[in-house]
Write a protein that holds these residues in place. Structure first.
Motif, PDB file in Angstrom:
ATOM      1  N   ILE A 122       3.827   5.596  -5.365  1.00  0.00           N
ATOM      2  CA  ILE A 122       4.071   5.526  -7.228  1.00  0.00           C
ATOM      3  C   ILE A 122       2.834   6.593  -7.574  1.00  0.00           C
ATOM      4  O   ILE A 122       3.456   7.458  -8.509  1.00  0.00           O
ATOM      5  N   ALA A 123       1.667   6.953  -7.089  1.00  0.00           N
ATOM      6  CA  ALA A 123      -0.029   7.156  -7.908  1.00  0.00           C
ATOM      7  C   ALA A 123       1.032   9.085  -7.144  1.00  0.00           C
ATOM      8  O   ALA A 123       0.874   9.650  -7.719  1.00  0.00           O
ATOM      9  N   GLU A 124       1.205   9.722  -6.480  1.00  0.00           N
ATOM     10  CA  GLU A 124       1.845  10.754  -6.184  1.00  0.00           C
ATOM     11  C   GLU A 124       3.482  10.958  -6.543  1.00  0.00           C
ATOM     12  O   GLU A 124       3.560  12.100  -6.820  1.00  0.00           O
TER      13      GLU A 124
ATOM     14  N   PHE B 194       1.045  -1.314  -0.011  1.00  0.00           N
ATOM     15  CA  PHE B 194       0.140  -0.054  -0.223  1.00  0.00           C
ATOM     16  C   PHE B 194       0.719   1.035   0.120  1.00  0.00           C
ATOM     17  O   PHE B 194       0.756   2.102  -0.751  1.00  0.00           O
ATOM     18  N   ILE B 195       1.467   1.136   0.342  1.00  0.00           N
ATOM     19  CA  ILE B 195       2.627   2.332   0.872  1.00  0.00           C
ATOM     20  C   ILE B 195       3.787   2.711  -0.891  1.00  0.00           C
ATOM     21  O   ILE B 195       3.654   3.729  -1.245  1.00  0.00           O
TER      22      ILE B 195
ATOM     23  N   ILE C  58      10.685   3.149   0.258  1.00  0.00           N
ATOM     24  CA  ILE C  58      11.429   2.357   0.548  1.00  0.00           C
ATOM     25  C   ILE C  58      12.025   3.218   2.374  1.00  0.00           C
ATOM     26  O   ILE C  58      12.254   2.202   2.895  1.00  0.00           O
ATOM     27  N   GLN C  59      12.551   4.113   2.246  1.00  0.00           N
ATOM     28  CA  GLN C  59      13.382   4.587   2.944  1.00  0.00           C
ATOM     29  C   GLN C  59      12.375   4.658   4.329  1.00  0.00           C
ATOM     30  O   GLN C  59      12.857   3.948   5.510  1.00  0.00           O
TER      31      GLN C  59
ATOM     32  N   GLU D 130      12.019   2.329   8.366  1.00  0.00           N
ATOM     33  CA  GLU D 130      11.736   3.346   9.428  1.00  0.00           C
ATOM     34  C   GLU D 130      10.347   3.046   9.933  1.00  0.00           C
ATOM     35  O   GLU D 130      10.391   2.533  11.665  1.00  0.00           O
ATOM     36  N   TRP D 131       9.173   3.100   9.242  1.00  0.00           N
ATOM     37  CA  TRP D 131       7.596   2.664  10.383  1.00  0.00           C
ATOM     38  C   TRP D 131       8.666   1.567  10.761  1.00  0.00           C
ATOM     39  O   TRP D 131       7.624   1.194  11.669  1.00  0.00           O
TER      40      TRP D 131
END
Length: 74
Positions: free
Chosen positions: A37-39, A31-32, A46-47, A51-52
């Motif tokens: 990609i949409a933005e 989802f991220i 990936i970074q 981190e999350w």
């Protein structure tokens, strides 16, 4: 026989937790990445995911397995 049924139910519940944990991480990454990609900002996605995950998800997974280890050692 009742004790065996209880053990089987417990094992199935543990497997469900493990499978859910394994499934949630790839879904989150998926989802991220799709959102990035949409933005149009694929580079930092990936970074941010790493981190999350290391901040919020992985400590809970380690805690879960550590508690299981401690209970087994008793």
């Amino acid at each position: 026989m009742d004790e065996q049924t209880g053990r089987r139910t417990k094992i199935k519940a543990q497997k469900a937790v493990i499978y859910f944990t394994i499934a949630i991480v790839p879904l989150f990454i998926f989802f991220i990445v799709l959102g990035s990609i949409a933005e149009g900002t694929e580079g930092g996605a990936i970074q941010r995911i790493v981190e999350w995950l290391t901040t919020y998800i992985l400590p809970w997974i380690y805690l879960y397995w550590f508690i299981k280890l401690v209970r087994k050692m008793k």
